[in-house]
Design a protein around this motif. Structure first.
Motif, PDB file in Angstrom:
ATOM      1  N   LEU A  74      38.880  91.259  19.881  1.00  0.00           N
ATOM      2  CA  LEU A  74      39.997  91.176  20.813  1.00  0.00           C
ATOM      3  C   LEU A  74      41.221  91.872  20.241  1.00  0.00           C
ATOM      4  CD1 LEU A  74      39.734  87.464  22.027  1.00  0.00           C
ATOM      5  CD2 LEU A  74      38.702  89.513  23.012  1.00  0.00           C
ATOM      6  N   ARG A  76      44.450  90.878  21.081  1.00  0.00           N
ATOM      7  CA  ARG A  76      45.444  89.832  20.830  1.00  0.00           C
ATOM      8  C   ARG A  76      44.729  88.481  20.751  1.00  0.00           C
ATOM      9  NH1 ARG A  76      46.931  93.409  24.320  1.00  0.00           N
ATOM     10  NH2 ARG A  76      46.435  92.212  26.160  1.00  0.00           N
ATOM     11  N   GLN A  78      46.407  85.337  20.925  1.00  0.00           N
ATOM     12  CA  GLN A  78      47.126  84.200  21.486  1.00  0.00           C
ATOM     13  C   GLN A  78      46.217  83.498  22.496  1.00  0.00           C
ATOM     14  OE1 GLN A  78      48.400  87.318  21.421  1.00  0.00           O
ATOM     15  NE2 GLN A  78      50.186  87.183  20.080  1.00  0.00           N
ATOM     16  N   GLU A  80      46.427  82.340  25.465  1.00  0.00           N
ATOM     17  CA  GLU A  80      46.340  82.817  26.854  1.00  0.00           C
ATOM     18  C   GLU A  80      45.414  84.035  26.968  1.00  0.00           C
ATOM     19  OE1 GLU A  80      49.820  85.498  28.253  1.00  0.00           O
ATOM     20  OE2 GLU A  80      50.707  84.085  26.796  1.00  0.00           O
ATOM     21  N   HIS A  81      45.442  84.916  25.977  1.00  0.00           N
ATOM     22  CA  HIS A  81      44.586  86.107  26.005  1.00  0.00           C
ATOM     23  C   HIS A  81      43.122  85.738  25.742  1.00  0.00           C
ATOM     24  CE1 HIS A  81      47.951  88.783  26.460  1.00  0.00           C
ATOM     25  NE2 HIS A  81      48.551  88.198  25.442  1.00  0.00           N
ATOM     26  N   ARG A  84      41.809  84.136  28.955  1.00  0.00           N
ATOM     27  CA  ARG A  84      41.543  85.132  30.002  1.00  0.00           C
ATOM     28  C   ARG A  84      40.262  85.913  29.709  1.00  0.00           C
ATOM     29  NH1 ARG A  84      46.488  88.740  31.463  1.00  0.00           N
ATOM     30  NH2 ARG A  84      44.928  89.585  32.878  1.00  0.00           N
ATOM     31  N   HIS A 131      39.349  91.524  29.917  1.00  0.00           N
ATOM     32  CA  HIS A 131      40.718  91.428  29.408  1.00  0.00           C
ATOM     33  C   HIS A 131      40.739  91.379  27.880  1.00  0.00           C
ATOM     34  CE1 HIS A 131      44.894  90.186  29.119  1.00  0.00           C
ATOM     35  NE2 HIS A 131      44.503  89.234  28.298  1.00  0.00           N
ATOM     36  N   ASN A 132      41.648  92.145  27.288  1.00  0.00           N
ATOM     37  CA  ASN A 132      42.010  92.002  25.886  1.00  0.00           C
ATOM     38  C   ASN A 132      40.960  92.533  24.905  1.00  0.00           C
ATOM     39  OD1 ASN A 132      43.766  91.145  23.818  1.00  0.00           O
ATOM     40  ND2 ASN A 132      42.795  89.147  23.704  1.00  0.00           N
TER      41      ASN A 132
END
Length: 148
Positions: A74, A76, A78, A80-81, A84, A131-132
């Motif tokens: 990944l 990021r 964090q 939330e990432h 997602r 995502h990410n």
């Protein structure tokens, strides 16, 4: 629940090999009466040591003859990432397993598709769109000998 005795372990071992075993078959394996075995089985289910029962389907029979393992890093980290990414991965039917792992990569995905052109489509349309994702490395399974 971590206080499993030998009879509990025998039940679990037998169910690992034959998830459709009857209480009578489990009783023979463990040397317990059917009623004692049934109580233990119910306790193992109630405490979620046994989380469910499932059928193991031959992927080729469903047109999923190619298995790939994809290591994903990944961009990021964090929460939330991460959430997602996980939510997106759950929505992709070709991803049959998704493991959050330690080491160089963050996730290891098991992907089942029909063939290499289908994997190429999955790679371009599904995997790259998650995502990410910063990087991924794919390993194509040539032989699965665990179930032979």
């Amino acid at each position: 629940m971590t206080d499993l005795d030998d009879a509990d372990r025998a039940i679990l071992d037998h169910l690992r090999r034959d998830g459709r075993a009857t209480v009578s078959e489990l009783a023979v394996t463990t040397g317990l009466s059917a009623s004692a075995c049934s109580r233990r089985l119910r306790r193992l289910e109630d405490t979620r040591v046994i989380r469910g029962y499932t059928a193991i389907i031959d992927p080729k029979a469903e047109g999923r003859g190619l298995t790939a393992f994809v290591a994903v890093r990944l961009a990021r980290h964090q929460r939330e990432h991460i959430q997602r990414f996980q939510a997106g991965a759950r929505e992709v039917p070709e991803i049959t397993e998704c493991h959050h792992v330690t080491g160089t990569f963050d996730y290891l995905l098991r992907v089942e598709v029909s063939d290499l052109p289908a994997f190429e489509r999955f790679h371009a349309d599904q995997l790259a769109a998650l995502h990410n994702v910063a990087q991924f490395v794919t390993y194509i399974s040539m032989t699965d000998f665990t179930d032979s």
